[in-house]
Scaffold this active site. Structure first.
Site, PDB file in Angstrom:
ATOM      1  N   LYS B  59     -33.208-149.923  12.863  1.00 25.04           N
ATOM      2  CA  LYS B  59     -34.054-148.951  12.157  1.00 25.04           C
ATOM      3  C   LYS B  59     -35.015-148.289  13.139  1.00 25.04           C
ATOM      4  O   LYS B  59     -35.516-148.943  14.070  1.00 25.04           O
ATOM      5  CB  LYS B  59     -34.820-149.685  11.048  1.00 25.04           C
ATOM      6  CG  LYS B  59     -35.624-148.791  10.129  1.00 25.04           C
ATOM      7  CD  LYS B  59     -36.250-149.626   9.020  1.00 25.04           C
ATOM      8  CE  LYS B  59     -37.121-148.817   8.088  1.00 25.04           C
ATOM      9  NZ  LYS B  59     -37.713-149.629   7.007  1.00 25.04           N
ATOM     10  N   SER B 134     -36.890-148.183   2.428  1.00 20.44           N
ATOM     11  CA  SER B 134     -36.893-147.183   3.479  1.00 20.44           C
ATOM     12  C   SER B 134     -35.790-147.386   4.520  1.00 20.44           C
ATOM     13  O   SER B 134     -35.538-146.492   5.313  1.00 20.44           O
ATOM     14  CB  SER B 134     -38.247-147.184   4.176  1.00 20.44           C
ATOM     15  OG  SER B 134     -38.481-148.444   4.786  1.00 20.44           O
ATOM     16  N   SER B 158     -37.947-152.856   1.417  1.00 21.49           N
ATOM     17  CA  SER B 158     -37.209-151.801   2.121  1.00 21.49           C
ATOM     18  C   SER B 158     -35.897-152.237   2.761  1.00 21.49           C
ATOM     19  O   SER B 158     -35.171-151.390   3.299  1.00 21.49           O
ATOM     20  CB  SER B 158     -38.098-151.161   3.186  1.00 21.49           C
ATOM     21  OG  SER B 158     -39.048-150.337   2.583  1.00 21.49           O
TER      22      SER B 158
END
Lengths: 101, 462
Positions: B59, B134, B158
């Site tokens: 990420k 996210s 997330s």
């Protein structure tokens, strides 16, 4: 809970965040709705005296949340020719060009 | 894998798969840079590593040396970190190949990966829907088969929420199990690096490697890395609690059916199932949306145009520079949360919001302790209230967007480990079931997940 445009601008100044005039109405409306939603936690009684929960190693704990004076004999404004809003004011870099430093 | 030629083959195959998945806008690293970096890493990877040759995407809020770290934000456009996250360093030491940076909501603030400055990520099964967030880019890449595993981060769900929406496995470890060194801070008392994988085993293998002590992070517990449990034959001896607050009357009926089917499977596997109460659950999302923005407003104060990323010129003075840079560099959701955080911390509102939310957090954590003290080993809940929603559906309604994390934020507030695994489909869209475990007992949680994964018809309609 209704947040006014002036309150949004005040908070934005504290957060050092530029907020345009056009963005203000939507931002104030959304912040009001969010704050109204989160305020429901105040409906829970008798949580006074509950110790804050901090995850992580036991050694990790908050300091007491208290304002203490800065341990200087004189304020920083006395140490420089110009001082404003927590910053020392200095000439722009261009002003030094050609100067005998 | 036994020699470096296999790692090179793995690197090239991963690059090809990532190119094919490009339409999802899940990977932010340009293809040419990605290929080159993968080959270079494969040549340097140590064949004795337990993850030798395994491509793992990361990420974009986790620092890497090979690639930029933008956090999905314009304010960190083209930013290269001078150091890498401990989790990334551990992956590389184990022979894994860092397979690019994945798209995410800006600074991990969001539940749909629509709040990225680099465009939204598409759901791998239906491009009109969101992959969750996210860590939506990581979830989409794993679901599309581009990588077997990816790192994500959790502050309020997330990893688990996008894992559920995309039909993959997502693990959020106990707070302090994995070092946060090199994870860009959002809500420091809540943030943890987590793992998304195509199976429980893939995700667990990666988690085992990145876990363990790290002197660089004082919030990381002084513990050995996680030891992986064996796949159990049954769940005999397990007591699984079903918290009634996670099954409200308005829960999507198909999500309820999927969870009911999972519960029947637990019983067939020999587990005892018991209803439990977590009475403060309803206050978890409001509590979270006070504490997380408060911490974010402080953590994001460092982005001022002077130290990181591009500078949006303010002409008048240094204050104008800060305000213009932050005003133009941050997106709408991040600006909103910074303002909220500043508001709830400001004089006059602190007691009503922040202090009260801290107390609520303690009560929510106590609810879990009470349940576990009464002999429950694990809790089982839906991961999300519904399957993947349409892009744009919740963009203008922040509270509706926040409520998509309603079943995940509690584990972050209480610092507990949790895992989402696919348990079925609704009209072709995946849904997930969640186990919440006791602090640092990830091994028990993984055992139950292994057992359920083996028997649940995850690709069948619920």
């Amino acid at each position: 809970m209704s947040v006014t445009h002036d309150e949004v601008l005040k908070i934005a100044r504290l957060a050092e965040l530029e907020v345009s005039e056009e963005a203000l109405p939507l931002l104030a409306e959304q912040m009001s709705r969010i704050l109204e939603y989160v305020a429901q936690i105040n409906a829970v009684p008798a949580s006074e005296g509950v110790k804050p929960f901090v995850p992580g190693p036991d050694a990790l704990r908050f300091r007491a949340d208290e304002v203490k004076p800065i341990p200087l004999a004189f304020g920083p404004e006395t140490l420089a020719p110009a001082f404003k809003d927590g910053f020392f004011l200095v000439p722009k870099l261009g002003a030094f060009e050609g100067a005998d430093l | 894998m036994s020699d470096q030629s296999e790692a090179l083959a793995s690197a090239k195959a991963a690059a090809d798969r990532l190119v094919k998945a490009k339409r999802l806008n899940a990977c932010l690293t340009p293809v040419r840079e990605l290929r080159k970096a993968l080959v270079t890493q494969a040549q340097a990877a140590h064949p004795s590593g337990v993850l030798y040759g395994m491509p793992v995407a990361v990420k974009d809020n986790i620092c890497t040396l090979e690639f930029t770290t933008t956090c999905g934000s314009k304010i960190l456009e083209a930013y290269r970190s001078p150091y890498e996250a401990t989790a990334v360093a551990k992956l590389k030491a184990a022979g894994a190949l860092i397979a690019g940076k994945t798209n995410c909501d800006e600074f991990a603030m969001g539940s749909s990966t629509e709040h990225s400055a680099y465009g939204r990520t598409l759901h791998p099964f239906d491009k009109t829907r969101v992959p969750g967030g996210s860590s939506g880019g990581s979830a989409a890449l794993v679901a599309a088969g581009a990588v077997p595993a990816a790192l994500g981060s959790e502050t309020g769900g997330s990893v688990r929420q996008p894992a559920s929406l995309c039909g993959v496995v997502g693990i959020k470890p106990t707070y302090g199990r994995v070092s946060r060194w090199g994870l860009v801070a959002f809500g420091s008392s809540l943030d943890q690096i987590g793992v998304l994988g195509r199976s429980v085993h893939d995700a667990a293998r990666v988690l085992a490697v990145i876990s363990g002590r790290d002197p660089k992070d004082s919030t990381c517990e002084d513990r050995d890395p996680l030891r992986l449990p064996n796949v159990p034959e049954s769940l005999q001896g397990f007591v699984i609690g079903i918290p009634k607050e996670y099954f409200p009357a308005d829960l999507d009926p198909a999500v309820r059916r999927g969870c009911d089917r999972a519960v029947r499977l637990f019983k067939e596997l020999g587990a005892a199932v018991r209803e439990v109460a977590l009475p403060h659950t309803a206050y978890a999302v409001p509590t979270y949306y006070i504490l997380a923005p408060a911490e974010a407003s402080s953590n994001l104060a460092r982005y001022d145009g002077a130290r990181y990323g591009p500078r949006f010129d303010g002409t008048a003075d240094v204050r104008a520079l800060y305000r213009t840079t932050r005003g133009e560099g941050f997106g709408a959701e991040v600006r909103r949360r910074i303002l909220l955080g500043t508001y709830v911390l400001s004089s006059g509102y602190y007691d009503a919001y922040y202090r009260k939310a801290q107390q609520m957090r303690a009560l929510i954590a106590q609810d879990f302790r009470n349940a576990f003290d009464r002999g429950v080993d694990l809790l089982f809940t839906p991961t999300t209230p519904s399957p993947a929603f349409k892009a744009g559906e919740k963009l203008n309604d922040p509270v509706a967007m926040y409520l998509s994390d309603i079943f995940t934020v509690t584990a972050n507030l209480a610092g507990l480990p949790a895992i989402s695994i696919p348990i079925g489909r609704i009209k072709g869209l995946p849904i997930g079931g969640q186990f919440i475990g006791q602090a640092f007992l990830e091994d028990e949680m993984l055992e139950a997940a292994y057992a359920l994964e083996r028997v649940v018809p995850a690709t069948e309609e619920a």
